[in-house]
Design a protein around this motif. Structure first.
Motif, PDB file in Angstrom:
ATOM      1  N   PHE A  42       0.775  -1.193   0.029  1.00 28.03           N
ATOM      2  CA  PHE A  42       0.056   0.005   0.007  1.00 28.03           C
ATOM      3  C   PHE A  42       0.790   1.380  -0.063  1.00 28.03           C
ATOM      4  O   PHE A  42       0.564   2.193  -0.755  1.00 28.03           O
ATOM      5  CB  PHE A  42      -1.077   0.041   1.265  1.00 28.03           C
ATOM      6  N   LEU A  43       1.753   1.193   0.793  1.00 31.39           N
ATOM      7  CA  LEU A  43       2.813   2.370   0.947  1.00 31.39           C
ATOM      8  C   LEU A  43       3.376   2.671  -0.415  1.00 31.39           C
ATOM      9  O   LEU A  43       3.553   3.835  -0.942  1.00 31.39           O
ATOM     10  CB  LEU A  43       3.767   2.276   2.043  1.00 31.39           C
ATOM     11  N   GLN A  44       3.944   1.703  -1.167  1.00 32.24           N
ATOM     12  CA  GLN A  44       4.635   1.849  -2.453  1.00 32.24           C
ATOM     13  C   GLN A  44       3.499   2.394  -3.366  1.00 32.24           C
ATOM     14  O   GLN A  44       3.891   3.199  -4.137  1.00 32.24           O
ATOM     15  CB  GLN A  44       4.955   0.379  -2.984  1.00 32.24           C
ATOM     16  N   GLN A  45       2.397   1.976  -3.400  1.00 31.13           N
ATOM     17  CA  GLN A  45       1.283   2.610  -4.324  1.00 31.13           C
ATOM     18  C   GLN A  45       1.198   3.799  -4.071  1.00 31.13           C
ATOM     19  O   GLN A  45       0.796   4.619  -4.817  1.00 31.13           O
ATOM     20  CB  GLN A  45      -0.168   1.802  -4.255  1.00 31.13           C
TER      21      GLN A  45
ATOM     22  N   VAL B 181      -3.190  -6.513  -6.157  1.00 35.85           N
ATOM     23  CA  VAL B 181      -3.276  -4.878  -5.967  1.00 35.85           C
ATOM     24  C   VAL B 181      -4.046  -4.185  -5.885  1.00 35.85           C
ATOM     25  O   VAL B 181      -4.076  -3.014  -5.542  1.00 35.85           O
ATOM     26  CB  VAL B 181      -1.917  -4.428  -6.837  1.00 35.85           C
ATOM     27  N   ALA B 182      -5.346  -4.766  -6.585  1.00 36.73           N
ATOM     28  CA  ALA B 182      -6.466  -3.835  -6.544  1.00 36.73           C
ATOM     29  C   ALA B 182      -6.915  -3.108  -5.494  1.00 36.73           C
ATOM     30  O   ALA B 182      -7.186  -1.821  -5.569  1.00 36.73           O
ATOM     31  CB  ALA B 182      -7.900  -4.823  -7.386  1.00 36.73           C
TER      32      ALA B 182
ATOM     33  N   ASN C 246      -4.645  -0.172  -4.651  1.00 35.21           N
ATOM     34  CA  ASN C 246      -4.950   0.880  -5.951  1.00 35.21           C
ATOM     35  C   ASN C 246      -6.089   1.514  -5.526  1.00 35.21           C
ATOM     36  O   ASN C 246      -6.158   2.707  -5.929  1.00 35.21           O
ATOM     37  CB  ASN C 246      -4.819   0.127  -7.116  1.00 35.21           C
ATOM     38  N   ASP C 247      -7.212   1.020  -5.175  1.00 30.45           N
ATOM     39  CA  ASP C 247      -8.489   1.696  -5.079  1.00 30.45           C
ATOM     40  C   ASP C 247      -8.508   2.757  -3.913  1.00 30.45           C
ATOM     41  O   ASP C 247      -8.982   3.777  -3.984  1.00 30.45           O
ATOM     42  CB  ASP C 247      -9.674   0.532  -4.789  1.00 30.45           C
ATOM     43  N   ILE C 248      -7.876   2.140  -2.845  1.00 31.79           N
ATOM     44  CA  ILE C 248      -7.679   3.100  -1.817  1.00 31.79           C
ATOM     45  C   ILE C 248      -6.882   4.536  -1.903  1.00 31.79           C
ATOM     46  O   ILE C 248      -7.214   5.514  -1.777  1.00 31.79           O
ATOM     47  CB  ILE C 248      -6.791   2.394  -0.536  1.00 31.79           C
ATOM     48  N   VAL C 249      -5.651   4.018  -2.840  1.00 31.32           N
ATOM     49  CA  VAL C 249      -4.867   5.262  -3.164  1.00 31.32           C
ATOM     50  C   VAL C 249      -5.445   6.365  -3.995  1.00 31.32           C
ATOM     51  O   VAL C 249      -5.399   7.464  -3.577  1.00 31.32           O
ATOM     52  CB  VAL C 249      -3.555   4.495  -3.723  1.00 31.32           C
ATOM     53  N   LEU C 250      -6.161   5.541  -5.134  1.00 31.86           N
ATOM     54  CA  LEU C 250      -6.740   6.619  -6.172  1.00 31.86           C
ATOM     55  C   LEU C 250      -8.022   7.371  -5.521  1.00 31.86           C
ATOM     56  O   LEU C 250      -8.380   8.464  -5.597  1.00 31.86           O
ATOM     57  CB  LEU C 250      -7.365   6.120  -7.135  1.00 31.86           C
ATOM     58  N   SER C 251      -8.588   6.435  -4.385  1.00 31.42           N
ATOM     59  CA  SER C 251     -10.027   7.409  -3.853  1.00 31.42           C
ATOM     60  C   SER C 251      -9.250   8.310  -2.768  1.00 31.42           C
ATOM     61  O   SER C 251     -10.367   9.030  -2.158  1.00 31.42           O
ATOM     62  CB  SER C 251     -10.712   6.133  -3.200  1.00 31.42           C
ATOM     63  N   SER C 252      -8.441   8.350  -2.185  1.00 36.62           N
ATOM     64  CA  SER C 252      -7.805   8.991  -1.439  1.00 36.62           C
ATOM     65  C   SER C 252      -7.192  10.515  -1.506  1.00 36.62           C
ATOM     66  O   SER C 252      -6.999  11.371  -1.081  1.00 36.62           O
ATOM     67  CB  SER C 252      -6.923   8.544  -0.269  1.00 36.62           C
ATOM     68  N   ARG C 253      -7.179  10.859  -3.218  1.00 36.34           N
ATOM     69  CA  ARG C 253      -6.748  12.022  -3.661  1.00 36.34           C
ATOM     70  C   ARG C 253      -7.648  13.287  -3.175  1.00 36.34           C
ATOM     71  O   ARG C 253      -8.888  13.148  -3.307  1.00 36.34           O
ATOM     72  CB  ARG C 253      -6.820  12.161  -4.959  1.00 36.34           C
TER      73      ARG C 253
ATOM     74  N   LEU D  33     -15.056   9.548  -7.251  1.00 37.82           N
ATOM     75  CA  LEU D  33     -15.762   8.566  -7.994  1.00 37.82           C
ATOM     76  C   LEU D  33     -15.098   7.490  -7.275  1.00 37.82           C
ATOM     77  O   LEU D  33     -14.049   7.266  -6.873  1.00 37.82           O
ATOM     78  CB  LEU D  33     -15.306   8.527  -9.317  1.00 37.82           C
ATOM     79  N   THR D  34     -15.942   6.203  -7.149  1.00 39.49           N
ATOM     80  CA  THR D  34     -15.320   4.923  -6.688  1.00 39.49           C
ATOM     81  C   THR D  34     -15.319   3.884  -7.738  1.00 39.49           C
ATOM     82  O   THR D  34     -15.684   4.120  -8.876  1.00 39.49           O
ATOM     83  CB  THR D  34     -16.532   4.694  -5.600  1.00 39.49           C
ATOM     84  N   GLY D  35     -14.761   2.761  -7.326  1.00 38.12           N
ATOM     85  CA  GLY D  35     -14.816   1.610  -8.125  1.00 38.12           C
ATOM     86  C   GLY D  35     -13.638   1.618  -9.039  1.00 38.12           C
ATOM     87  O   GLY D  35     -13.536   1.520 -10.442  1.00 38.12           O
ATOM     88  N   LEU D  36     -12.443   2.213  -8.541  1.00 39.05           N
ATOM     89  CA  LEU D  36     -11.172   2.188  -9.171  1.00 39.05           C
ATOM     90  C   LEU D  36     -10.216   1.346  -9.152  1.00 39.05           C
ATOM     91  O   LEU D  36      -8.973   1.487  -9.437  1.00 39.05           O
ATOM     92  CB  LEU D  36     -10.625   3.666  -8.486  1.00 39.05           C
ATOM     93  N   SER D  37     -10.723  -0.016  -8.495  1.00 39.71           N
ATOM     94  CA  SER D  37      -9.644  -0.755  -8.407  1.00 39.71           C
ATOM     95  C   SER D  37      -8.885  -1.290  -9.711  1.00 39.71           C
ATOM     96  O   SER D  37      -7.844  -1.779  -9.507  1.00 39.71           O
ATOM     97  CB  SER D  37     -10.713  -2.259  -7.981  1.00 39.71           C
ATOM     98  N   LYS D  38      -9.686  -1.354 -10.694  1.00 41.89           N
ATOM     99  CA  LYS D  38      -8.815  -1.506 -12.145  1.00 41.89           C
ATOM    100  C   LYS D  38      -8.274  -0.554 -12.810  1.00 41.89           C
ATOM    101  O   LYS D  38      -8.002  -0.648 -13.873  1.00 41.89           O
ATOM    102  CB  LYS D  38      -9.930  -2.425 -12.735  1.00 41.89           C
TER     103      LYS D  38
END
Length: 234
Positions: free
Chosen positions: A24-27, A94-95, A98-105, A111-116
């Motif tokens: 998670f930290l790397q992402q 990794v999904a 990735n979802d947490i990282v993008l949703s935390s901007r 928007l949600t559902g960013l796993s892919k």
């Protein structure tokens, strides 16, 4: 014996925490580009208690074999909680991160559902992604045909979204001839600027949905044009 078993379980949890935390930290570091991005974190006990161990009364909706949404209140604030299935995590390890990282901007609604979601490699305008993934009707036909994801793939999808918002109709309508197309008319009097704005919005949406990548505008240009349409008096 019981003490040894608890110790072993704690050691197992510690290893999982270090492994998952490092991924998670790397992402997060790769995405934040050097900008601080503090994330509010809750313990599993807090989440479990807030959902009464994920009781059905807190259930919101789910995506089969992917994740389930729950709603809960933690420390006086309402939250939506996404619980990934083990199967989804095994297929796409990794999904969730990735979802947490993008949703935390950007401190705004997300928007949600960013796993892919896929980030294009630096300096490149496309990447190959096998197994096209997305919502039927919104996916870029070039991506579907070639597995080549470009910077214009999202432009196409956003163009479809613009048309859906403008017409109030689903993205895919089948008629007797295979595809259904109908003219769009905008009403309003001479003092109403909305018809003119909607025509500009429609033209932009159609440009986003052009068949060839080179005929589509870039997303940064789309954002600028929408801002102009919003403020322009016709």
């Amino acid at each position: 014996m019981e003490c040894w078993r608890r110790k072993k379980e704690k050691e197992k949890e510690r290893k999982w925490f270090l492994k998952n935390g490092s991924i998670f930290l790397q992402q997060l570091i790769a995405d934040c580009n050097g900008v601080s991005n503090p994330i509010r974190m809750f313990s599993s006990d807090q989440i479990s208690k807030a959902t009464d161990h994920f009781d059905s009364k807190f259930y919101l909706h789910d995506i089969p074999e992917a994740f389930t949404w729950y709603t809960a209140v933690i420390e006086g604030r309402s939250y939506m909680i996404k619980r990934f299935t083990n199967k989804w995590h095994q297929i796409h390890p990794v999904a969730p991160y990735n979802d947490i990282v993008l949703s935390s901007r950007n401190g705004m609604a997300k928007l949600t559902g960013l796993s892919k979601a896929v980030t294009l490699p630096e300096g490149k305008t496309w990447t190959e992604e096998e197994h096209a993934f997305g919502t039927y009707g919104y996916m870029d036909p070039i991506y579907i045909a070639t597995d080549r994801l470009t910077e214009y793939s999202d432009v196409f999808s956003f163009g479809i979204l613009m048309l859906v918002l403008l017409t109030g109709r689903p993205p895919f309508l089948v008629g007797s001839d295979g595809v259904r197309g109908e003219p769009i008319e905008f009403g309003g009097d001479s003092n109403d600027r909305r018809p003119g704005q909607m025509k500009m919005f429609l033209n932009l949406a159609l440009r986003c949905c052009e068949e060839r990548n080179e005929d589509r505008p870039k997303m940064i240009s789309v954002a600028k044009e929408i801002k102009l349409i919003e403020t322009r008096i016709i």
